[in-house]
Write a protein that holds these residues in place. Structure first.
Motif, PDB file in Angstrom:
ATOM      1  N   THR A   1     -33.021 144.425  60.554  1.00 51.55           N
ATOM      2  CA  THR A   1     -33.725 144.576  61.834  1.00 51.55           C
ATOM      3  C   THR A   1     -33.328 145.899  62.483  1.00 51.55           C
ATOM      4  O   THR A   1     -32.378 146.564  62.052  1.00 51.55           O
ATOM      5  CB  THR A   1     -33.362 143.429  62.780  1.00 51.55           C
ATOM      6  OG1 THR A   1     -31.954 143.466  63.041  1.00 51.55           O
ATOM      7  CG2 THR A   1     -33.726 142.086  62.178  1.00 51.55           C
ATOM      8  N   ARG A   2     -34.059 146.248  63.517  1.00 47.81           N
ATOM      9  CA  ARG A   2     -33.748 147.501  64.221  1.00 47.81           C
ATOM     10  C   ARG A   2     -32.328 147.473  64.775  1.00 47.81           C
ATOM     11  O   ARG A   2     -31.594 148.449  64.706  1.00 47.81           O
ATOM     12  CB  ARG A   2     -34.739 147.689  65.367  1.00 47.81           C
ATOM     13  CG  ARG A   2     -34.542 148.987  66.121  1.00 47.81           C
ATOM     14  CD  ARG A   2     -35.388 149.026  67.368  1.00 47.81           C
ATOM     15  NE  ARG A   2     -36.784 148.803  67.035  1.00 47.81           N
ATOM     16  CZ  ARG A   2     -37.795 149.326  67.723  1.00 47.81           C
ATOM     17  NH1 ARG A   2     -37.542 150.089  68.754  1.00 47.81           N
ATOM     18  NH2 ARG A   2     -39.027 149.070  67.400  1.00 47.81           N
ATOM     19  N   GLU A   3     -31.932 146.313  65.305  1.00 46.33           N
ATOM     20  CA  GLU A   3     -30.587 146.178  65.878  1.00 46.33           C
ATOM     21  C   GLU A   3     -29.515 146.259  64.793  1.00 46.33           C
ATOM     22  O   GLU A   3     -28.436 146.794  65.012  1.00 46.33           O
ATOM     23  CB  GLU A   3     -30.487 144.838  66.619  1.00 46.33           C
ATOM     24  CG  GLU A   3     -29.176 144.585  67.326  1.00 46.33           C
ATOM     25  CD  GLU A   3     -28.938 145.515  68.504  1.00 46.33           C
ATOM     26  OE1 GLU A   3     -27.772 145.664  68.895  1.00 46.33           O
ATOM     27  OE2 GLU A   3     -29.908 146.102  69.025  1.00 46.33           O
ATOM     28  N   ALA A   4     -29.830 145.729  63.608  1.00 42.76           N
ATOM     29  CA  ALA A   4     -28.853 145.767  62.516  1.00 42.76           C
ATOM     30  C   ALA A   4     -28.722 147.173  61.945  1.00 42.76           C
ATOM     31  O   ALA A   4     -27.629 147.600  61.562  1.00 42.76           O
ATOM     32  CB  ALA A   4     -29.266 144.803  61.408  1.00 42.76           C
ATOM     33  N   ARG A   5     -29.840 147.901  61.894  1.00 42.83           N
ATOM     34  CA  ARG A   5     -29.803 149.252  61.314  1.00 42.83           C
ATOM     35  C   ARG A   5     -29.106 150.246  62.234  1.00 42.83           C
ATOM     36  O   ARG A   5     -28.373 151.116  61.769  1.00 42.83           O
ATOM     37  CB  ARG A   5     -31.237 149.722  61.030  1.00 42.83           C
ATOM     38  CG  ARG A   5     -31.871 149.043  59.833  1.00 42.83           C
ATOM     39  CD  ARG A   5     -33.374 149.188  59.852  1.00 42.83           C
ATOM     40  NE  ARG A   5     -33.786 150.578  59.741  1.00 42.83           N
ATOM     41  CZ  ARG A   5     -33.938 151.255  58.597  1.00 42.83           C
ATOM     42  NH1 ARG A   5     -33.681 150.643  57.457  1.00 42.83           N
ATOM     43  NH2 ARG A   5     -34.326 152.505  58.586  1.00 42.83           N
ATOM     44  N   LEU A   6     -29.335 150.136  63.533  1.00 41.21           N
ATOM     45  CA  LEU A   6     -28.667 151.021  64.500  1.00 41.21           C
ATOM     46  C   LEU A   6     -28.412 150.220  65.769  1.00 41.21           C
ATOM     47  O   LEU A   6     -29.267 150.157  66.653  1.00 41.21           O
ATOM     48  CB  LEU A   6     -29.532 152.255  64.796  1.00 41.21           C
ATOM     49  CG  LEU A   6     -28.855 153.349  65.613  1.00 41.21           C
ATOM     50  CD1 LEU A   6     -27.638 153.903  64.880  1.00 41.21           C
ATOM     51  CD2 LEU A   6     -29.824 154.478  65.904  1.00 41.21           C
ATOM     52  N   PRO A   7     -27.246 149.571  65.882  1.00 40.26           N
ATOM     53  CA  PRO A   7     -26.983 148.685  67.022  1.00 40.26           C
ATOM     54  C   PRO A   7     -26.993 149.443  68.350  1.00 40.26           C
ATOM     55  O   PRO A   7     -26.552 150.590  68.434  1.00 40.26           O
ATOM     56  CB  PRO A   7     -25.590 148.117  66.723  1.00 40.26           C
ATOM     57  CG  PRO A   7     -25.342 148.381  65.283  1.00 40.26           C
ATOM     58  CD  PRO A   7     -26.131 149.600  64.934  1.00 40.26           C
ATOM     59  N   THR A   8     -27.489 148.762  69.378  1.00 35.45           N
ATOM     60  CA  THR A   8     -27.505 149.374  70.712  1.00 35.45           C
ATOM     61  C   THR A   8     -26.080 149.578  71.228  1.00 35.45           C
ATOM     62  O   THR A   8     -25.813 150.508  71.993  1.00 35.45           O
ATOM     63  CB  THR A   8     -28.284 148.487  71.696  1.00 35.45           C
ATOM     64  OG1 THR A   8     -27.786 147.155  71.624  1.00 35.45           O
ATOM     65  CG2 THR A   8     -29.763 148.487  71.364  1.00 35.45           C
ATOM     66  N   SER A   9     -25.169 148.685  70.807  1.00 35.49           N
ATOM     67  CA  SER A   9     -23.771 148.837  71.241  1.00 35.49           C
ATOM     68  C   SER A   9     -23.179 150.131  70.689  1.00 35.49           C
ATOM     69  O   SER A   9     -22.390 150.813  71.367  1.00 35.49           O
ATOM     70  CB  SER A   9     -22.932 147.647  70.780  1.00 35.49           C
ATOM     71  OG  SER A   9     -22.934 147.553  69.371  1.00 35.49           O
ATOM     72  N   LEU A  10     -23.581 150.488  69.468  1.00 34.25           N
ATOM     73  CA  LEU A  10     -23.088 151.736  68.868  1.00 34.25           C
ATOM     74  C   LEU A  10     -23.627 152.945  69.638  1.00 34.25           C
ATOM     75  O   LEU A  10     -22.897 153.896  69.924  1.00 34.25           O
ATOM     76  CB  LEU A  10     -23.510 151.805  67.400  1.00 34.25           C
ATOM     77  CG  LEU A  10     -23.064 153.043  66.622  1.00 34.25           C
ATOM     78  CD1 LEU A  10     -21.549 153.064  66.485  1.00 34.25           C
ATOM     79  CD2 LEU A  10     -23.709 153.078  65.243  1.00 34.25           C
ATOM     80  N   LEU A  11     -24.918 152.890  69.992  1.00 32.74           N
ATOM     81  CA  LEU A  11     -25.518 153.981  70.785  1.00 32.74           C
ATOM     82  C   LEU A  11     -24.823 154.098  72.138  1.00 32.74           C
ATOM     83  O   LEU A  11     -24.564 155.207  72.623  1.00 32.74           O
ATOM     84  CB  LEU A  11     -27.014 153.718  70.984  1.00 32.74           C
ATOM     85  CG  LEU A  11     -27.876 153.788  69.725  1.00 32.74           C
ATOM     86  CD1 LEU A  11     -29.288 153.328  70.035  1.00 32.74           C
ATOM     87  CD2 LEU A  11     -27.903 155.200  69.161  1.00 32.74           C
TER      88      LEU A  11
END
Length: 225
Positions: A117-127
């Motif tokens: 998923t989008r969250e799994a590919r680039l987590p918002t927490s990481l951003l």
């Protein structure tokens, strides 16, 4: 091979032949047995510091190799070139590099190539963590360079934590705006202070003049009397 002298290692055969009679055959058949070089391969692997699959034993020197039963003998065979460490297998990365370069351009990244998923590919927490670290690093840099004082640093730090600034440019503009506002307030305060001191001085002068006039009037009246 069986008639060769026992003392001559070079003349010993690699294989031993035995005559075996078959019921159907008129002539005997020969069965060959190979010399086991398991020990030599293990010792060579230890000497060469590699795996057994990387050890090459010269098939033309099997007799001499089979007689080597110590690491010292194996080292001699390595020196003579009868035992060799095979080179590393080549695993080319040219295709992987081409694919990575294409992906950097944006190829092969459509919906059909995405697994998570989008969250799994680039987590918002990481951003969020990346943004926080960038902005806090910038605030520290400005504070160390004396561009902002500790009070402004603390105020902006809390605003950064509160998601007020989305990137460095917005934070930088806010810093410049705050500094300009503080300078303007300081200039206004200085003007106000100077005006107040000026008014105070003028009031004092007026009082002094009035007192002088009153003193002159009193003196004049006293002279008349």
């Amino acid at each position: 091979a069986a008639d060769a002298p026992a003392g001559d290692a070079k003349s010993e055969s690699v294989t031993q032949e035995r005559s075996v009679w078959s019921k159907d055959d008129e002539h005997p058949t020969t069965r060959t047995t190979m010399v086991s070089l398991k020990l030599q391969k293990r010792l060579a692997a230890e000497v060469l510091k590699c795996g057994k699959r990387k050890v090459w034993l010269d098939p033309n020197e099997v007799n001499e190799i089979s007689m080597a039963n110590s690491r010292q003998n194996i080292r001699k065979l390595v020196k003579d070139g009868f035992v060799i460490k095979k080179p590393e297998n080549i695993h080319s990365r040219s295709r992987a590099r081409l694919a990575a370069a294409a992906k950097a351009k944006g190829r092969h990244t459509g919906y059909g190539k995405r697994r998570g998923t989008r969250e799994a590919r680039l987590p918002t927490s990481l951003l969020w963590m990346r943004r926080m670290r960038v902005l806090r690093r910038m605030l520290r840099k400005y504070r160390d360079a004396k561009k902002i004082d500790k009070h402004m640093y603390h105020e902006l730090y809390l605003k950064v934590k509160g998601n007020v600034y989305k990137n460095k440019r917005v934070l930088m503009e806010s810093i410049h705006k705050n500094k300009a506002e503080k300078l303007r307030e300081k200039a206004i305060a200085e003007q106000f202070d100077s005006r107040r001191t000026k008014n105070k001085a003028s009031r004092l002068r007026k009082l002094q003049r009035r007192e002088e006039r009153l003193a002159q009037g009193l003196n004049f009246e006293q002279k008349k009397k």
